[in-house]
Scaffold this active site. Structure first.
Site, PDB file in Angstrom:
ATOM      1  N   TYR A  37       0.846  -1.209   0.000  1.00  0.00           N
ATOM      2  CA  TYR A  37       0.000   0.000   0.000  1.00  0.00           C
ATOM      3  C   TYR A  37       0.877   1.254   0.000  1.00  0.00           C
ATOM      4  O   TYR A  37       1.799   1.363   0.805  1.00  0.00           O
ATOM      5  CB  TYR A  37      -0.912  -0.037   1.241  1.00  0.00           C
ATOM      6  CG  TYR A  37      -1.628   1.255   1.520  1.00  0.00           C
ATOM      7  CD1 TYR A  37      -2.594   1.741   0.651  1.00  0.00           C
ATOM      8  CD2 TYR A  37      -1.336   2.001   2.655  1.00  0.00           C
ATOM      9  CE1 TYR A  37      -3.249   2.939   0.907  1.00  0.00           C
ATOM     10  CE2 TYR A  37      -1.985   3.199   2.923  1.00  0.00           C
ATOM     11  CZ  TYR A  37      -2.936   3.665   2.042  1.00  0.00           C
ATOM     12  OH  TYR A  37      -3.574   4.848   2.291  1.00  0.00           O
ATOM     13  N   LYS A  51     -11.635  -0.019   6.677  1.00  0.00           N
ATOM     14  CA  LYS A  51     -12.120  -0.706   5.493  1.00  0.00           C
ATOM     15  C   LYS A  51     -13.173  -1.758   5.867  1.00  0.00           C
ATOM     16  O   LYS A  51     -14.229  -1.389   6.323  1.00  0.00           O
ATOM     17  CB  LYS A  51     -10.930  -1.294   4.719  1.00  0.00           C
ATOM     18  CG  LYS A  51      -9.730  -0.322   4.583  1.00  0.00           C
ATOM     19  CD  LYS A  51     -10.001   0.879   3.713  1.00  0.00           C
ATOM     20  CE  LYS A  51      -8.934   1.970   3.794  1.00  0.00           C
ATOM     21  NZ  LYS A  51      -7.564   1.535   3.539  1.00  0.00           N
TER      22      LYS A  51
HETATM   23  C1  LIG Z   1      -6.233   1.974   3.776  1.00  0.00           C
HETATM   24  C2  LIG Z   1      -5.105   1.050   3.996  1.00  0.00           C
HETATM   25  C3  LIG Z   1      -4.120   1.318   4.956  1.00  0.00           C
HETATM   26  C4  LIG Z   1      -4.086   2.618   5.742  1.00  0.00           C
HETATM   27  O1  LIG Z   1      -5.152   2.720   6.638  1.00  0.00           O
HETATM   28  P1  LIG Z   1      -5.844   4.148   7.037  1.00  0.00           P
HETATM   29  O2  LIG Z   1      -6.950   3.687   7.935  1.00  0.00           O
HETATM   30  O3  LIG Z   1      -6.300   4.781   5.774  1.00  0.00           O
HETATM   31  O4  LIG Z   1      -4.816   4.948   7.751  1.00  0.00           O
HETATM   32  C5  LIG Z   1      -3.128   0.381   5.139  1.00  0.00           C
HETATM   33  N1  LIG Z   1      -3.086  -0.756   4.413  1.00  0.00           N
HETATM   34  C6  LIG Z   1      -4.015  -1.046   3.479  1.00  0.00           C
HETATM   35  C7  LIG Z   1      -3.915  -2.316   2.707  1.00  0.00           C
HETATM   36  C8  LIG Z   1      -5.053  -0.158   3.245  1.00  0.00           C
HETATM   37  O5  LIG Z   1      -5.971  -0.446   2.304  1.00  0.00           O
END
Ligand SMILES: *Cc1c(COP(=O)(O)O)cnc(C)c1O
Length: 377
Positions: A99, A196
């Site tokens: 990421y 997510k």
């Molecule tokens: C979104 C995401 C992050 C970061 O998380 P945030 O809650 O946006 O700080 C880290 N790893 C993956 C795979 C992500 O999709």
């Protein structure tokens, strides 16, 4: 008990005093001390611990099969705490298609702080072995990766570093413990952006680190959480638990739709390549079939005609929303190269799709009309 049962009852309590079945949100930042100065009920100050946050942390540890969990104000804060638990001069190995935020954090912020890093294609185990150094302390795995959905064999990576003073962390944001259980495959830590799938409704920002055993590294993560203070607030912790109750049904439905969409895109001439580990010709299909329970609800694809056609396709979707992020109930499409910093390998004809909970026929119809529109150009 099965994970579905644990998830369905996330945050279920028998509240002392009221008998409430759903845990209350405890907003108090401070707690009564006894006359002798002690805190017999365990809570002192909310930056250190909070009943709502503790309940979420216990649940996350349990569903991942770990012993402890720390939650943070974002996935990035969780990642930062983990990097900071190591020392300047230590070396970390990162998946090449990690990421972009994590890559930036490791290379820019923690690079300046003194962490050394190497990015390597972890689908090739011999390359991982080649790049391990005497001062390597952490291997950062993301599988499926973002946005190319590369599949890394977690068990083999863990076996490779076993017996050495090297921790393995798997970013489990895209899979959740429902589809992949990194700790059972030998990893030391799982990281989540709870923003997510776990929270699941595009209205909470949060992160978590779960440990398989309580090591000195994890004690430092806990100490960083409590002293630097990027903690998950009680309301976000509560919303996350509420979201987790329906995670199993959400993710299974989303995954089923993603499979159909991947198969559909794979047949379209206007689409160059579909990146989805559930497709038999995906290079990681065999490994994914072993280590994942299902292939997930994220996929990427490249559009013939390059960036203009990719951007045009995304511009023409009506049901599918154009936005970054993933894991919510609404489907999101994103032209990835234009959100990542320069210097990344993401093809500029690539679109990433987070498949939501809409009826799959509506999603297919939406993609179909968008693809038809670019095909006449
Ligand atoms: C979104 C995401 C992050 C970061 O998380 P945030 O809650 O946006 O700080 C880290 N790893 C993956 C795979 C992500 O999709």
């Amino acid at each position: 008990m099965n994970i579905e049962t644990l998830l369905a009852q996330t945050g279920c309590v028998d509240d002392v005093g009221t008998g409430a079945l759903v845990a209350p949100i405890q907003l108090s930042t401070t707690y009564h001390r006894e006359r002798d100065g002690s805190y017999p009920r365990g809570y002192v100050y909310t930056r250190h611990n909070n009943p709502t946050r503790s309940l979420l942390e216990e649940t996350l540890a349990q569903i991942e099969g770990g012993v402890a969990c720390c939650t943070f104000s974002s996935g990035m804060a969780a990642a930062a705490a983990l990097f900071q638990a190591f020392s300047p001069g230590d070396h970390i190995l990162l998946s090449d298609d990690v990421y972009h935020g994590v890559r930036h954090l490791a290379e820019e912020q923690f690079g300046a702080w003194g962490l050394e890093w190497t990015r390597v294609d972890m689908t090739d185990l011999s390359r991982v072995e080649e790049h391990l150094q005497a001062h390597t302390r952490l291997v950062w795995v993301e599988t499926p990766s973002n946005p190319l959905l590369k599949i890394v064999d977690i068990e083999q990576i863990c076996a490779l570093v076993r017996g050495r003073d090297i921790a393995v962390v798997v970013d489990g944001t895209w899979t959740t413990p429902l589809l992949q259980k990194p700790l059972a495959l030998g990893a030391d830590f799982v990281l989540h952006s709870v923003t997510k799938y776990l929270a699941g409704h595009s209205d909470v920002l949060g992160g978590a680190v779960i440990a398989s055993v309580d090591t000195p590294v994890f004690e430092r993560v806990r100490s960083i959480q409590q002293t630097l203070g990027a903690v998950l607030d009680p309301f976000s912790a509560w919303l996350t638990m509420r979201g987790m109750r329906s995670l199993a049904t959400r993710l299974r439905t989303q995954t089923k739709s993603a499979r159909r969409i991947a198969a559909y895109l794979d047949e379209r001439r206007a689409i160059e390549q579909v990146y989805y580990p559930g497709l038999k010709d995906h290079p990681g299909h065999a490994v994914a079939s072993c280590q994942m329970e299902d292939y997930g609800a994220m996929l990427s694809f490249t559009v013939r005609g390059g960036q203009p056609n990719a951007v045009e396709l995304a511009a023409r979707t009506r049901v599918i929303k154009r936005a970054t992020s993933l894991g919510g109930t609404e489907s999101l499409i994103e032209h990835r190269a234009s959100i990542e910093p320069p210097g990344f390998d993401t093809p500029d004809s690539l679109l990433r799709l987070s498949v939501g909970l809409e009826h799959v026929d509506d999603l297919l119809t939406d993609l179909d009309q968008a693809i038809e529109a670019i095909s006449v150009h």
